[in-house]
Design an enzyme around this catalytic site. Structure first.
Site: not given
Ligand code: ARG
Length: 457
Positions: A110, A155-156, A277, A283, A290, A317, A322, A325
């Site tokens: 532990n 903005t926006h 692509s 492409k 992304e 504990y 466990q 992780k």
């Protein structure tokens, strides 16, 4: 394989329980930290006269051999031995006999796992802080290369006011600098040693915790054994900090994705950081950006997993721990990979300065400056706002830009307009005039770049 805790059991562990309970398939990566911790623990046991010094020698050389074996990839992990700790301890005992069985004196898995993970986290934090420095430097160098480039600030997602591209890039430098600060602050909370807490209440042996802490480069030792073996809030913070980095990377990625569309045509990302692509020969897709944007989801998931894992755990504990992780490892790996990739992609970006400047001609980005012009001549700002609003309406209806209006047309909206008005409208002038602290004027931006460059090198 003999269980190291088998004494009180009469029946064999069910195979399904072994599948459920093993962690060595993912905690094996903790081996270097586990071995380092064990060596320090053994040395202290010897110094304190808790185990014979001859055994300590055998333990240390045995552990070093195991470390080499692991590094070379010739260590055989067994899921029957559950976790990395028991795999190493069992191999040690196989190699050196009874001395190996003395290593776990005054220690529990532990406090051992809590110590391993803190050492691991500390090292990952150092790597992440370095990567955050590298991406900032990459942004600063990119900005210096394009220091005169002007584009519409939004903005926006609507054109607002022209800004320097470097100013926008420096905004991300600020974000990543705060991320690095967050990790540096977390490091202080991480670097406290739980070892010596044993199972949860401390130990009867006369151990020297300070000696072990010093050898393992911990700043101090934990002051409550129950907290020390059951606390994982630093891992929640780790995932939270990682989430913040990913969120910043994702915002940046989103911008790159937009900017490389045919509609924007502001940038071209280097071939090595784009993909094609399988069907459309023309492409060139911004997949890296992304994927980084997409991977934010997993790191947020890791944070949610950690928060949920800890909720409602009674003292101290519990085996649930466990499960900390995989999310934390995933968050760490993901944030490191994404930071490295994006930092390397930035210098490959070609900037279409002309397209950016052309874009400042659409959307009346000069409107605020026209209103400020009138205000400077004595008109109250609210009134100036109204006058320029009327001009926007007029121009929109007649498909005109402000620059298309002659002085007479300007004066039909306000007699305060004079013949210097056209000079006011240039994007270069608009940018130059925003010379307040934190503003986008070339003077401010150059100074900010210099300061960032100095801080980072
Ligand atoms: N593999 C365990 C973990 O990751 C180590 C501690 C196990 N302790 C125990 N009492 N079963 O948490």
């Amino acid at each position: 394989m003999k269980k190291l805790w088998g004494g009180r059991f009469e029946q064999k562990t069910d195979a399904l329980v072994e599948a459920l309970g093993e962690s060595v398939s993912f905690d094996a990566r903790l081996a270097p930290w586990d071995i380092r911790g064990s060596i320090a623990h053994a040395r202290m046991l010897g110094e304190q006269g808790i185990i014979p010094k001859g055994d300590v020698k055998k333990i240390i050389s045995g552990l070093k051999k195991i470390a080499k074996q692991i590094e070379a990839g010739d260590f055989e992990y067994s899921t029957e031995l559950e976790d990395i700790h028991m795999n190493i301890e069992s191999a040690l005992t196989d190699a050196i006999g009874d001395a190996g069985k003395r290593l776990h004196t005054g220690r529990s898995r532990n406090d051992q796992i809590a110590t391993d993970v803190r050492m691991w986290a500390r090292d990952q934090i150092d790597i992440i802080i370095e990567l955050l420095g590298a991406i900032q430097l990459s942004l600063v160098e990119f900005s210096e290369k394009h220091v005169d480039v002007i584009l519409p600030g939004c903005t926006h997602l609507q054109h607002a006011q022209p800004v320097l591209l470097a100013h926008q890039m420096l905004a991300y430098v600020e974000m990543f600098a705060r991320d690095a600060q967050r990790f540096a602050e977390l490091r202080k909370r991480v670097n406290i040693m739980p070892l010596g807490s044993a199972a949860m209440a401390g130990t009867t042996y006369p151990i020297d915790r300070a000696m072990v802490a010093k050898e393992l480069d911990f700043d101090s030792v934990s002051v409550n054994s129950m907290d020390a073996v059951s606390d994982r809030d630093y891992l929640i913070e780790f995932c939270s900090n990682a989430s913040m980095v990913m969120m910043h990377l994702s915002r940046f990625s989103e911008e790159l994705i937009l900017w490389s569309t045919q509609e924007y045509n502001y940038i071209v990302i280097g071939d090595a950081f784009t993909t094609g692509s399988s069907i459309m020969p023309q492409k060139k897709n911004p997949d890296v950006a992304e994927l980084v944007r997409g991977k934010v989801g997993r790191v947020y998931g890791d944070l949610t997993a950690m928060l949920t894992l800890m909720k409602g755990l009674p003292m101290t504990y519990n085996r649930d721990l466990q499960e900390d992780k995989e999310p934390v490892f995933d968050a760490s790996d993901t944030v490191q990979l994404c930071l490295a990739v994006v930092a390397k992609m930035i210098p490959t970006i070609k900037v279409n300065a002309e397209a950016m400047l052309d874009a400042t001609q659409e959307g009346f980005l000069e409107a605020t400056d026209l209103a400020d012009y009138l205000t400077a001549k004595g008109m109250p700002f609210r009134e100036s706002h109204e006058v320029v609003g009327n001009m926007v309406l007029h121009c929109t209806k007649n498909k005109l830009r402000f620059a298309d209006l002659n002085l007479e047309a300007f004066q039909s909206f306000s007699t305060l307009f004079e013949k210097d008005i056209h000079a006011v409208l240039s994007p270069q002038n608009i940018v130059k005039e925003r010379n307040t602290i934190g503003g986008t004027s070339p003077k401010r931006v150059r100074a900010a770049l210099k300061k960032a460059q100095k801080r980072l090198t």
